[in-house]
Design an enzyme around this catalytic site. Structure first.
Site, PDB file in Angstrom:
ATOM      1  N   ARG A 623      37.151  40.704  40.453  1.00 42.80           N
ATOM      2  CA  ARG A 623      35.905  40.067  40.023  1.00 42.80           C
ATOM      3  C   ARG A 623      35.219  39.447  41.233  1.00 42.80           C
ATOM      4  O   ARG A 623      35.861  38.772  42.029  1.00 42.80           O
ATOM      5  CB  ARG A 623      36.222  38.983  38.989  1.00 42.80           C
ATOM      6  CG  ARG A 623      35.036  38.128  38.626  1.00 42.80           C
ATOM      7  CD  ARG A 623      35.411  37.084  37.591  1.00 42.80           C
ATOM      8  NE  ARG A 623      35.596  37.685  36.285  1.00 42.80           N
ATOM      9  CZ  ARG A 623      36.324  37.141  35.317  1.00 42.80           C
ATOM     10  NH1 ARG A 623      36.942  35.993  35.522  1.00 42.80           N
ATOM     11  NH2 ARG A 623      36.436  37.732  34.142  1.00 42.80           N
ATOM     12  N   ILE A 624      33.925  39.674  41.325  1.00 43.13           N
ATOM     13  CA  ILE A 624      33.163  39.048  42.406  1.00 43.13           C
ATOM     14  C   ILE A 624      32.624  37.731  41.871  1.00 43.13           C
ATOM     15  O   ILE A 624      31.802  37.692  40.960  1.00 43.13           O
ATOM     16  CB  ILE A 624      32.022  39.988  42.862  1.00 43.13           C
ATOM     17  CG1 ILE A 624      32.606  41.314  43.382  1.00 43.13           C
ATOM     18  CG2 ILE A 624      31.175  39.312  43.939  1.00 43.13           C
ATOM     19  CD1 ILE A 624      33.572  41.188  44.553  1.00 43.13           C
ATOM     20  N   GLU A 700      37.498  39.899  54.533  1.00 49.80           N
ATOM     21  CA  GLU A 700      38.110  40.697  55.594  1.00 49.80           C
ATOM     22  C   GLU A 700      37.994  42.185  55.291  1.00 49.80           C
ATOM     23  O   GLU A 700      37.862  43.010  56.194  1.00 49.80           O
ATOM     24  CB  GLU A 700      39.575  40.279  55.771  1.00 49.80           C
ATOM     25  CG  GLU A 700      39.653  38.793  56.107  1.00 49.80           C
ATOM     26  CD  GLU A 700      41.003  38.328  56.600  1.00 49.80           C
ATOM     27  OE1 GLU A 700      42.021  38.949  56.262  1.00 49.80           O
ATOM     28  OE2 GLU A 700      41.036  37.318  57.315  1.00 49.80           O
TER      29      GLU A 700
END
Lengths: 740, 215
Positions: A623-624, A700
């Site tokens: 989920r963002i 990252e």
């Protein structure tokens, strides 16, 4: 709260606030210059500076002028007599110092010197100008010793790190030898610098034997523990504050010389002292991403199935330092029955190598994803298709262990369609637009999702405002905002009703900002504390079954009864604290994040200058939590990837044993003119295995594979295969097609 | 074009000059002995009074003549919105508007600017009442850590004035024609302001929007 089973439906699934692209809540402070960074806590501005403390004095750090050896004599008499000077701190007078377990070299050197620009003195004076001028009066005589500074020279002396043994599966050598199609190539990645915009800075103030340190640090609890160990005091005697951090990228994971020397200086003069590392000192005094030499061998069947894959990487570090784990992703990214990965760590006397954004994966994928491109060409197969063909739903070393989610194929397909990959000419050097040779490249992105215990405290005040406190940091990642979104969602209040206070060792210990675990873990800790607070609120308001209660629109509802949230705190505030503790799911499932990068470059047919023209990233990271701040993480990482591909390298002077280009003119990070419009697509997909937030890290992931996509695009443009980063024009000229 | 002729020195030229001198000064000595050639005594600092009009308010300061404009703002006036990123003209974090023109405050001494008029980030807007450029930065998420941000904002405002005054840049196709507010012009003209968080793509959008709202 123990997290040991995949999360069922929970209040964050409503996505009223969580998952929304809200503006950063710290934006107004940052854009008006009102957010106080480490060096900027003073009277009357933000109220940040403690009452009754004297005006801080200024400390200037002197770095060692040799890479290895001893200080033979240290004469600071002239400096001590210079106007305004209050103290000169050095190993001679600093008293015994310990060393935190996360530091490889001592933060105050002398008489032994372990690396170039290791701090050897702090001059403290009434003004910055006086401290800086007096530092130039210190006379140091060194006994220089020979050292090793050339990775290529020492690589064969490297040993396998104890915590990173070789991994083997099947019989690589035999399988490789029997493969129909083989590639075997060596790749080089250079030393790189974090080059965050705010240099390392600290301000220290003692009250008796208690130290308050305002600093710029990603990991409050680590910093406090290591500083205590260094100073020989208990962690409880230190309060570490780091509410705003001008970039870190791993360079501020650990306590550095500014913190230790500010504390020593302040103790020596009985007055607060502030220290900022001068920019030219940062590159050699602090940590960097170590260079690697990597050999990759891949054997495949004629139809493009990887049969054997080996990734070996050589790197160096100071004695006791860690290895750059560049082979890790190769253990998990592609299928293949016969595998070998091996790290070799040699001793180098360069400054300390340590984590920089996506440590391991970033340089590892810089090599692996060129190798895959080379294999695709040899097979006559599209590089997107080759990657899809070698997808694996399980950990190849442990087929019982599935990925909690694995959307590599979807990332590649979505990206290829959006980018117009089908229009690419697979024959290198054939696409021309005026003076530009155009090329298109692709690479996979891969980075594991790490989980770390994280705590928080949530208060519902009598004014019904919610305050979240955790020692989590915001290094530009958006922590303030996603934490506020989490609390607002959990307690059913508007975002504007939530205050977030971060970066203070008086607050519950969080996961901190590192390894792209911060967003998911710190919000999961806030989730846990909010669940506790919900129980208290429900109890106050007379709801029997806390689990059945809904929190929305400033109200608490269950069983047909509705009560205003404010009623729960009419008489007194409520306070809850908890942490999320991850237990087992990270071992049972392989948790990873995936992506695909697509790049278009133009290479000047005459000069070999490369310009990036288009960039697209497709990311799958659970989920963002906030698509706006998450997208910024990804475009920022893509930008760093452009630097890694085309310009960034710390150049070693093998005579002096230092990085010779130690400032922002010599170490070339991308500027505005280097970066085109960047596009980012996030695939849907909450991951209930990662945490109750169902999110994973993205900061990252965005860097992983970018440089290789660019290198592959440069090959597609020119037909020149460069395996030695960065791809500067000198490596292209001479092999390019004749300009016509 | 007239304004252009009055420029004494361009920002680009200033950056190049500073980079060369800074690199030279930063090279270590081969002898292994630090500061062998340094003077053995230090004279008392020379103090000088300077009056600056900053964000509309006159300040009179008694300063060590070595004090940069940047440190005068940050350390003497507590105007720490202007950031120190490199202290020698390589990063742009200290960009302020000096008599309407953008300048790296770290590359000039405060006492050189008697009577000058300065605008810093604190003079543009407040958290409750953002300047349109600041609001556009928040809306487009044109920053992350926030450390280069005040310099980017001041630089963007100065840059738009240069563009309106008709000053050409390296990417201007026609040196005689009025330059246009294109993404390429913005990228080129903002390249003295580094952003390591890499918000460039969003910065162009924020600046474009704010420029439109002011036009």
């Amino acid at each position: 709260m123990k997290f040991d089973t995949p999360s069922a439906e929970n209040p964050t699934d409503r996505l009223r606030v969580v998952g929304q692209p809200v503006d950063r809540i710290d934006g107004p402070l940052k854009t008006t210059g009102r957010a106080p960074y480490a060096y900027e806590h003073h009277d009357g501005f933000t109220g940040g500076f403690a009452d009754g403390l004297a005006r801080p004095a200024y400390g200037h750090v002197l770095g060692a002028g040799i890479a290895r050896g001893r200080i033979r004599s240290f004469d600071a008499e002239a400096a001590r007599r210079a106007p305004g000077v209050l103290a000169v701190i050095s190993a001679d007078n600093a008293g015994p110092l310990g060393q935190g377990p996360r530091n490889t070299a001592k933060l105050l050197g002398g008489p032994r010197i372990e690396h170039y620009h290791q701090a050897i003195a702090l001059v403290v004076a009434e003004s910055f100008e006086q401290a800086r001028a007096a530092a130039r009066l210190i006379r140091v005589e060194y006994a220089r010793e020979a050292g090793e500074f050339d990775l290529a020279k020492v690589r064969d002396s490297g040993r396998a790190p104890q915590d990173e043994p070789d991994r083997r599966l099947g019989d690589f050598a035999a399988a490789f030898a029997a493969s129909a199609v083989r590639i075997d190539a060596v790749y080089r990645t250079p030393d790189q610098s974090h080059a965050m915009m705010e240099p390392h800075a600290s301000m220290a103030a003692w009250d008796g034997d208690r130290l308050t340190l305002w600093t710029s640090n990603q990991m409050i609890a680590w910093g406090r523990a290591d500083l205590a160990k260094t100073l020989g005091i208990r962690p409880e005697q230190i309060r570490l504050l780091s509410p705003y951090i001008g970039g870190g990228f791993g360079g501020k994971l650990f306590v550095r010389a500014d913190a230790v020397l500010a504390a020593l200086g302040a103790r020596a003069i009985g007055r607060p002292v502030k220290v900022m590392l001068a920019r030219p000192l940062v590159f050699n005094n602090t940590t960097h991403r170590p260079a690697t030499i990597q050999r990759i061998r891949i054997g495949a069947t004629a139809d493009g199935h990887i049969h054997a894959i080996a990734h070996e990487s050589w790197c160096g570090n100071l004695p006791g330092g860690s290895a750059e784990t560049a082979t890790q992703q190769t253990q998990l990214l592609y299928a293949g029955a016969h595998r070998l990965s091996a790290l070799r760590l040699a001793t180098l006397d360069l400054p300390e190598g340590n984590a920089m954004r996506a440590p391991g994966e970033a340089p590892g994928l810089m090599a692996l994803e060129i190798a895959i491109d080379e294999l695709a060409e040899k097979l006559g197969l599209d590089p997107v298709e080759l990657r899809i063909r070698n997808d694996t739903p399980v950990d190849p070393h442990d087929p019982q262990r599935r990925f909690s989610q694995r959307q590599l194929v979807e990332c590649l397909r979505t990206g290829a369609a959006r980018f117009g990959w089908a229009q690419r000419n697979p024959v290198p050097g054939r696409t021309r637009a005026g003076r530009w040779l155009l090329g298109h490249g692709v690479a996979a992105a891969f980075r594991n999702n790490l989980v770390m215990k994280s705590g928080a405290r949530v208060r519902l005040g009598r004014d019904a405002r919610v305050t979240v406190e955790t020692d989590m940091t915001d290094i530009g990642t958006g922590s303030y905002t996603v934490i506020a979104q989490t609390a607002a969602e959990m307690l059913g209040v508007p975002l504007a009703q939530v205050d977030v206070r971060l970066g203070d060792s008086d607050f519950p210990v969080s996961a901190g900002s590192g390894g792209q675990w911060g967003g998911n873990c710190s919000t999961a800790g806030v989730y846990a504390a909010c669940m506790r607070l919900r129980e208290q609120i429900a109890q106050r308001l007379g709801f029997r079954d806390a689990a059945a209660v809904r929190f929305a629109d400033g109200e608490v509802q269950a069983g047909g009864r509705v009560a205003p949230l404010a009623d729960a705190v009419r008489d007194s505030e409520l306070l809850a604290e908890d942490s999320i503790e991850f237990a087992g799911l990270d071992r049972k499932y392989q948790q990873s994040t995936f992506g695909a990068h697509f790049v278009e470059v133009g290479v000047d047919a005459a000069t070999g200058e490369t310009r990036v023209r288009r960039m697209l990233a497709v990311c799958a990271a659970g989920r963002i939590l906030n698509p706006k701040t998450a997208r910024s993480q990804v475009i920022g990482a893509m930008t760093m990837g452009v630097g890694a591909a085309l310009s960034e390298a710390l150049h070693v002077d093998p005579r002096l044993g230092c990085f010779v280009n130690h400032d922002l003119a010599g170490y070339e990070v991308p500027v505005h003119a280097d970066i085109p419009h960047q596009e980012v697509i996030f695939l849907d997909g909450a991951d209930p295995v990662s945490s109750p937030m169902k999110a994973k890290g993205v900061g990252e992931l965005g860097l992983c594979g970018v440089a290789a996509a660019i290198a592959n695009a440069v090959y597609n443009a020119t037909g020149v295969r460069v395996r030695d980063y960065p791809l500067t024009l000198d490596k292209l000229l001479g092999q390019m097609p004749a300009p016509g | 074009m007239d304004d252009c002729l009055h420029l004494k020195i361009t920002r680009r030229r200033l950056l190049i000059a500073s980079a060369v001198s800074a690199s030279a000064a930063a090279l270590p000595s081969l002898s292994g002995a630090a500061s062998r050639d340094a003077p053995q005594t230090a004279a008392a600092p020379v103090q000088q009074r300077v009056r600056l009009r900053i964000n509309g308010e006159v300040h009179s300061l008694e300063l060590d003549t070595r004090t940069t404009l940047l440190d005068a703002l940050r350390e003497h006036l507590q105007l720490t919105g202007t950031k120190k990123g490199c202290d020698h003209g390589q990063c742009g974090a200290c960009t302020v508007l000096l008599d309407g023109r953008r300048i790296n405050a770290c590359l000039t001494l405060a006492v050189m600017h008697e009577g000058a008029e300065l605008t810093t980030i604190e003079g543009l807007g407040t958290p409750g009442r953002l300047h349109p450029m600041q609001a556009a930065f928040v809306k487009h998420d044109a920053f992350q850590c926030g450390y280069c941000t005040p310099g980017q904002i001041c630089s963007a405002l100065g840059m738009l004035d240069e563009l309106r005054a008709g000053q050409p840049s390296h990417v201007s196709a026609d040196l005689e024609a009025a330059p246009t507010l294109s993404a390429d012009e913005i990228r080129e003209r903002m390249s003295g302001n580094l952003c390591r968080c890499g918000a460039y793509s969003n910065l162009v959008e924020a600046i474009t929007e704010a420029a439109g709202s002011r036009a």
